[in-house]
Design a protein around this motif. Structure first.
Motif, PDB file in Angstrom:
ATOM      1  N   MET A 622      24.527  52.512 115.347  1.00 12.84           N
ATOM      2  CA  MET A 622      24.051  51.886 116.580  1.00 12.84           C
ATOM      3  C   MET A 622      23.358  50.555 116.327  1.00 12.84           C
ATOM      4  O   MET A 622      22.891  49.911 117.255  1.00 12.84           O
ATOM      5  CB  MET A 622      23.093  52.840 117.309  1.00 12.84           C
ATOM      6  CG  MET A 622      23.709  54.176 117.675  1.00 12.84           C
ATOM      7  SD  MET A 622      25.125  54.001 118.790  1.00 12.84           S
ATOM      8  CE  MET A 622      24.296  53.404 120.268  1.00 12.84           C
ATOM      9  N   GLY A 623      23.273  50.159 115.066  1.00 16.74           N
ATOM     10  CA  GLY A 623      22.641  48.889 114.739  1.00 16.74           C
ATOM     11  C   GLY A 623      21.160  48.998 114.449  1.00 16.74           C
ATOM     12  O   GLY A 623      20.538  48.006 114.044  1.00 16.74           O
ATOM     13  N   SER A 624      20.573  50.169 114.633  1.00 18.11           N
ATOM     14  CA  SER A 624      19.157  50.352 114.341  1.00 18.11           C
ATOM     15  C   SER A 624      18.953  50.534 112.839  1.00 18.11           C
ATOM     16  O   SER A 624      19.877  50.918 112.112  1.00 18.11           O
ATOM     17  CB  SER A 624      18.600  51.570 115.083  1.00 18.11           C
ATOM     18  OG  SER A 624      18.728  51.404 116.473  1.00 18.11           O
ATOM     19  N   LEU A 625      17.735  50.266 112.380  1.00 16.90           N
ATOM     20  CA  LEU A 625      17.417  50.395 110.965  1.00 16.90           C
ATOM     21  C   LEU A 625      16.474  51.570 110.742  1.00 16.90           C
ATOM     22  O   LEU A 625      15.582  51.829 111.555  1.00 16.90           O
ATOM     23  CB  LEU A 625      16.762  49.110 110.441  1.00 16.90           C
ATOM     24  CG  LEU A 625      17.615  47.840 110.465  1.00 16.90           C
ATOM     25  CD1 LEU A 625      16.813  46.659 109.936  1.00 16.90           C
ATOM     26  CD2 LEU A 625      18.871  48.023 109.639  1.00 16.90           C
ATOM     27  N   ARG A 626      16.700  52.271 109.624  1.00 16.89           N
ATOM     28  CA  ARG A 626      15.797  53.342 109.231  1.00 16.89           C
ATOM     29  C   ARG A 626      15.203  52.996 107.879  1.00 16.89           C
ATOM     30  O   ARG A 626      15.886  52.459 106.987  1.00 16.89           O
ATOM     31  CB  ARG A 626      16.519  54.695 109.184  1.00 16.89           C
ATOM     32  CG  ARG A 626      16.960  55.176 110.548  1.00 16.89           C
ATOM     33  CD  ARG A 626      17.302  56.641 110.529  1.00 16.89           C
ATOM     34  NE  ARG A 626      16.143  57.495 110.318  1.00 16.89           N
ATOM     35  CZ  ARG A 626      15.306  57.879 111.280  1.00 16.89           C
ATOM     36  NH1 ARG A 626      15.489  57.461 112.529  1.00 16.89           N
ATOM     37  NH2 ARG A 626      14.289  58.681 111.003  1.00 16.89           N
ATOM     38  N   LEU A 627      13.933  53.338 107.727  1.00 16.66           N
ATOM     39  CA  LEU A 627      13.180  53.002 106.527  1.00 16.66           C
ATOM     40  C   LEU A 627      13.148  54.212 105.596  1.00 16.66           C
ATOM     41  O   LEU A 627      12.847  55.332 106.019  1.00 16.66           O
ATOM     42  CB  LEU A 627      11.755  52.596 106.936  1.00 16.66           C
ATOM     43  CG  LEU A 627      10.837  52.039 105.874  1.00 16.66           C
ATOM     44  CD1 LEU A 627      11.378  50.716 105.374  1.00 16.66           C
ATOM     45  CD2 LEU A 627       9.446  51.838 106.459  1.00 16.66           C
ATOM     46  N   TYR A 628      13.443  53.980 104.313  1.00 18.72           N
ATOM     47  CA  TYR A 628      13.418  55.045 103.297  1.00 18.72           C
ATOM     48  C   TYR A 628      12.319  54.730 102.289  1.00 18.72           C
ATOM     49  O   TYR A 628      12.122  53.584 101.902  1.00 18.72           O
ATOM     50  CB  TYR A 628      14.769  55.154 102.599  1.00 18.72           C
ATOM     51  CG  TYR A 628      15.833  55.764 103.485  1.00 18.72           C
ATOM     52  CD1 TYR A 628      16.143  57.116 103.406  1.00 18.72           C
ATOM     53  CD2 TYR A 628      16.490  54.993 104.429  1.00 18.72           C
ATOM     54  CE1 TYR A 628      17.106  57.677 104.230  1.00 18.72           C
ATOM     55  CE2 TYR A 628      17.442  55.542 105.263  1.00 18.72           C
ATOM     56  CZ  TYR A 628      17.750  56.887 105.159  1.00 18.72           C
ATOM     57  OH  TYR A 628      18.689  57.452 105.988  1.00 18.72           O
ATOM     58  N   PHE A 629      11.619  55.792 101.854  1.00 17.79           N
ATOM     59  CA  PHE A 629      10.449  55.601 101.009  1.00 17.79           C
ATOM     60  C   PHE A 629      10.736  55.774  99.518  1.00 17.79           C
ATOM     61  O   PHE A 629       9.861  55.528  98.706  1.00 17.79           O
ATOM     62  CB  PHE A 629       9.337  56.557 101.435  1.00 17.79           C
ATOM     63  CG  PHE A 629       8.854  56.319 102.836  1.00 17.79           C
ATOM     64  CD1 PHE A 629       8.120  55.184 103.156  1.00 17.79           C
ATOM     65  CD2 PHE A 629       9.152  57.213 103.851  1.00 17.79           C
ATOM     66  CE1 PHE A 629       7.678  54.960 104.448  1.00 17.79           C
ATOM     67  CE2 PHE A 629       8.708  56.997 105.142  1.00 17.79           C
ATOM     68  CZ  PHE A 629       7.978  55.865 105.443  1.00 17.79           C
TER      69      PHE A 629
END
Length: 985
Positions: A622-629
């Motif tokens: 969907m074009g959204s970004l997710r942050l990974y730790f």
């Protein structure tokens, strides 16, 4: 009332009792909170004829009952529309407006004491704007719109056509209120409108000289700026034209032109942007200062003389605040002028001096309204979020400071300025109050260095690893500043070339600089953000490479190459005199990383070189970004399809937050690309919004954050009239404890003391045990407790953080912990290999606590899965599992932290008889109790697809039974009939 205000009042009483009190009154500052709202927003403020304040906030109306603000019932406003604004005041009466239900209908309510009474309706021209309304000195209501002026005579509105512009709240007509007669002058048609004592409206043309000036502006400029206007001596109209600057004035009654001479006339630098008419007839004229930072204010007296009010150069009255918000400035009964500044608090001008009230007194930013009462009390919101209102009585000397603000410092910077960290913790800046000087700060040491240029015209800036600052000053000269000297260059490129020749290797640019990188091959690359070309220095000569798209940033790859990123997201690299596009530009990549500049394509080697400098982000379908730790979760997600559901090891990256600044000790801050709003804090695998409430930063846009080696934290806010730097003195915070034993049990409780209290009151504690984060626990008596999972030696650190920054002085120690564990007990003689033919199972297991008073909890899991609590009635349901063999573990736990290291392991063969289970469920599905029916339904649903064949069989049997039911009933009826016939015979 807050504690520090009470302490101030008590101190004043003590001074009075000892005869040492001042003859002049003390300052009085009182805060009155408004009820909390999910959509907090301050809208307006007015004082009614009884002297009581009214507040419009969060689309609700509040009146003051003498002690607190009380909300009116919404039912009083039956149209259901939003509330727009107040108008009037203590002398004229207070009124509230609201759009009605009908088209172009507006409603007016009269406010008095705690009563809100409907008065009349009016023509509401634009619901998206505040209406043009005015209450005259003799309490007549006037309303104007784009093509009319109207007066309310108590029964109806009388109207006359005219031209007043389409933005009634910004371009108000000049109103000369002379008692019986009220005059309105409009620059849109150069006409004078008069309302006499019998409410008759008439109109005449304005002076010909003014008409000629207005027509000339229309001919010469396609979009001429609005004329700045004001009353002068109550019966004169003053007009300030620009392009070129020119002042004109005339008598409103006779139209006679009045000569305006003096230093303002003809000065091309004197552009009037705002005005304020005083009670004595004089007018204040605001002009931006082009030769130094700030603004100038001149007073035009009734006799035409002009005097500059030099003390007002340092105020934040700017642009057209008063024209847009007429209530933002007022004059008290003793002649003081109060200015509600747009950025922070208020400024009070008295006896040629300015006293500022700002965050140090608990006032926030964005204050657009302040209102006086007859007893010289001022009311104003203490921030723009609608949290509450402050009542102020101006006193002698400086106003008191809220102790909650101790530990903060503010520095007003020159236009274009910022804070530049150099070597050894030194910070340099150009302060607005010290023109022509560079301020150097190292800890508490401050020095000033003279500059040969105007320090309020900084355009671009770069610092290098020699500790030198390079600035471009408008309109074009560049200066390299070291502690010893200032060297002038024609261009930034020339200064950079000289810096490289002198040994500089690393550069850091301001926001307008897209990058300055000395590559591994000793080529220097330089880019101005949003330019369409990038510059390269090779062998002392500059070359420029042009792009069709604007160029955003330069990045350095792990092998020392320079990567160029364009606005559209394409990536390029230099190859033997030409630019080549890199196939995997970040516009097409899913795997990204967020760095100090912006989001860029993921580079594993570059990330590994400095992992604290970047955040890992993944784009979904969907074009959204997710942050990974962590890198492992990030790479695993990259192998999954874009449409895959996100895992628990990631969080959504807030939109537009694409700059990451690593913290000095751990974690960092996530900022918006344009520095808007409060940043997010990234630490301990969490993403949390930084709470700036009750700080000077509340409501500000933060564009940069810097931690000094001493431990102080600096925040830069550039989207104001002046850039502002705020320093929080975390370096002063100390953390102490009572004596720490060398050995302890499984928990260590400490009494902590943090000083100074003014900073300690707002910090958050954190703990690290063997370098791993641990939640801080509190004992019933308020001590801080650390927990140890098993016996052994532990390195412990307890620190304090504030607004995401970590105080440099922490409590560090080593302790030897002895840990006991609860015991898991399997019933003696019970088999550890079990075959289950039912869904539910009650295992013969129990838990023994380490001490009698401790709470112990049984937990279980299928091997390899997460642990789950075993409830008080220890029943395990395997209804959601397929038949098969399972290894199930049981363990005892205390405080969800200490766990039996030797769980009981049971081998379970799950072989349920679904047919029998369903037969047992049928009576429960038909039970009269709905809870029993729901529980049975839920159990069957939990069995999932495994039970479907058995349900199909049961359904078939039931349907066959239903079909046989009619036959059985008929057979019964026949037999009964035959028996009855036999009885009759």
């Amino acid at each position: 009332m807050s504690t520090w205000i009470r302490q101030l009042a008590i101190l004043g009483l003590l001074l009075l009792a000892t005869g040492a009190a001042q003859a002049e009154p003390d300052w009085q500052l009182e805060k009155f909170p408004l009820p909390e709202s999910s959509a907090a927003r301050f809208q307006d403020l007015v004082i009614d004829e009884t002297g009581s304040p009214w507040v419009l906030a969060n689309n609700r109306v509040y009146y003051f009952d003498g002690e607190k603000f009380v909300a009116l019932e919404d039912s009083q406003f039956k149209s259901g529309q939003y509330l727009t604004c107040f108008f009037g005041g203590q002398e004229e009466g207070a009124f509230l407006t609201q759009p009605g239900a009908a088209e172009n209908e507006g409603k007016i309510f009269r406010l008095r004491a705690d009563k809100c009474q409907p008065l009349t309706t009016f023509y509401y021209e634009s619901r998206t704007s505040k209406p043009g309304l005015y209450v005259s000195n003799n309490r007549r209501l006037f309303n104007w719109g784009q093509a009319y002026l109207a007066v309310y005579d108590g029964n109806e509105w009388k109207r006359i056509e005219g031209q007043f512009g389409s933005r009634s709240q910004f371009a108000r007509p000049v109103i000369c209120d002379l008692g019986t007669d009220v005059y309105f002058y409009s620059t849109y048609d150069n006409r004078i409108y008069r309302c006499d004592g019998s409410n008759q409206l008439s109109v005449v043309d304005g002076p010909d000289a003014v008409a000629e000036q207005l027509e000339r502006r229309k001919r010469e400029y396609t979009y001429p700026a609005p004329v700045v206007t004001s009353t002068w001596n109550k019966d004169r109209v003053l007009l300030a034209f620009d392009q070129p600057p020119k002042l004109m004035a005339f008598d409103i009654r006779t139209k006679e032109m009045i000569d305006v001479t003096g230093p303002l006339q003809g000065d091309k630098r004197m552009l009037i942007t705002d005005t304020f008419a005083k009670r004595d007839g004089s007018v204040w004229l605001l002009s931006p200062t082009f030769t130094s930072a700030g603004n100038t204010v001149h007073e035009l007296a009734v006799d035409g003389t002009v005097t500059e009010l030099t003390a007002l150069r340092s105020t934040d009255w700017s642009n057209s605040i008063h024209r847009q918000n007429p209530g933002s400035m007022f004059e008290t009964s003793d002649g003081d002028v109060v200015i509600a500044v747009q950025e922070y608090g208020i400024s009070v001008y008295r006896d040629g001096q300015v006293v500022a009230l700002d965050w140090r007194q608990g006032l926030g930013n964005g204050i657009s309204a302040a209102r006086p009462t007859r007893n010289d009390r001022q009311w104003l919101p203490y921030d723009r979020s609608g949290k509450g209102v402050m009542r102020i009585a101006v006193g002698a000397g400086e106003p008191p400071v809220d102790p909650q603000t101790f530990g903060w410092n503010e520095y007003k910077l020159a236009h274009g300025g910022q804070i530049w960290p150099l070597l050894d913790g030194e910070i340099v800046m150009f302060e607005a109050d010290r023109p022509g000087e560079l301020t150097r700060r190292t800890g508490d040491e401050v020095s000033y260095q003279k500059m040969p240029f105007e320090t309020n015209r900084i355009f671009h800036s770069i610092v290098d690893d020699r500790g030198h600052l390079i600035v471009t000053v408008y309109p074009g000269k560049t200066y390299e500043i070291s502690k010893q000297k200032v060297t002038e260059f024609e261009r930034m490129e020339d200064a950079l070339a000289a810096a490289v020749k002198d040994g500089a290797q690393r550069f850091r640019g301001s926001r307008g600089i897209g990058g300055a990188i000395l590559a591994k091959d000793k080529r220097l690359w330089y880019l101005v953000h949003n330019a369409n070309g990038v510059n390269m220095l090779r062998d002392g000569e500059w070359s420029t490479f042009r792009f069709r798209d604007d160029v955003y940033y330069l990045f350095e790859s792990v092998d020392g190459e320079v990567i160029i990123r364009t606005q559209g997201g394409k990536l390029y690299r230099y190859d033997t005199g030409q630019m080549k596009e890199i196939a995997a530009g970040d516009v097409r990549r899913r795997d990204l990383m967020v760095g100090p500049r912006t989001t860029q394509a993921f580079d594993k080697e570059l990330y590994a070189q400095d992992p604290d400098k970047y955040l890992l982000a993944m784009r979904d379908n969907m074009g959204s970004l997710r942050l990974y730790f962590d890198l492992a979760s990030f790479e695993q997600a990259n192998q999954m399809p874009a449409a895959s559901p996100p895992g628990d090891d990631s969080v959504e990256l807030p939109r537009y937050f694409d700059r990451y600044l690593g913290s000095r000790l751990s974690g960092g801050w996530l900022l918006m690309s344009q520095g808007a709003g409060a940043p997010y804090r990234v630490a301990d695998k969490r993403l949390e919004r930084v709470d700036f409430s009750e700080t000077p930063l509340s409501g500000l846009w933060i564009s940069d954050i810097y931690e000094s080696p001493a431990g102080d934290i600096w925040f830069l806010s550039q989207y104001n009239q002046y850039p502002r730097a705020f320093q929080l003195k975390l370096s002063e915070l100390t953390l102490r404890s009572d004596p720490i034993p060398q050995a302890c049990g499984r928990e260590l409780a400490l009494t902590l003391d943090m000083q100074p209290e003014r900073i300690a009151a707002n910090v958050e504690l954190f703990a690290r045990v063997n370098d791993r984060p641990q939640a801080i626990e509190r004992t019933p008596d308020g001590k801080v407790a650390l927990r140890f999972p098993r016996s052994g030696e532990y390195r412990c650190r307890i620190g304090a953080s504030r607004l995401g920054a970590t105080a440099p002085k922490s409590l560090e120690f080593t302790v030897d912990a002895s840990v006991d564990f609860p015991e898991t007990v399997w019933e003696e003689g019970a088999a550890k290999a079990v075959t289950l033919t039912t869904v539910d199972w009650r295992p013969p297991v129990s838990a023994v606590p380490t001490k009698g008073e401790r709470d112990v909890q049984l937990t279980w899991r299928i091997a390899g899965e997460s642990w789950r609590k075993l409830e008080a009635a220890p029943v395990i349901s395997l209804g959601d599992r397929a038949p098969g063999n399972y290894e199930i573990e049981f363990r005892a736990s205390e405080a969800d932290f200490w766990h039996d290291p030797s769980p009981v392991v049971v081998q379970v063969k799950y072989d349920p008889d679904f047919a029998e289970i369903i037969r047992e469920m049928l009576p429960r599905l038909n039970d009269r109790d709905p809870e029993v029916r729901q529980a049975a339904t839920a159990e069957l649903q939990a069995m999932g697809p495994h039970v479907l064949p058995f349900l199909d069989r049961q359904i078939k049997e039931t349907e066959e039974a239903i079909q046989a039911l009619t036959k059985l009933k008929n057979l019964k009826a026949q037999i009964e009939y035959l028996e009855r016939q036999k009885g009759r015979k």
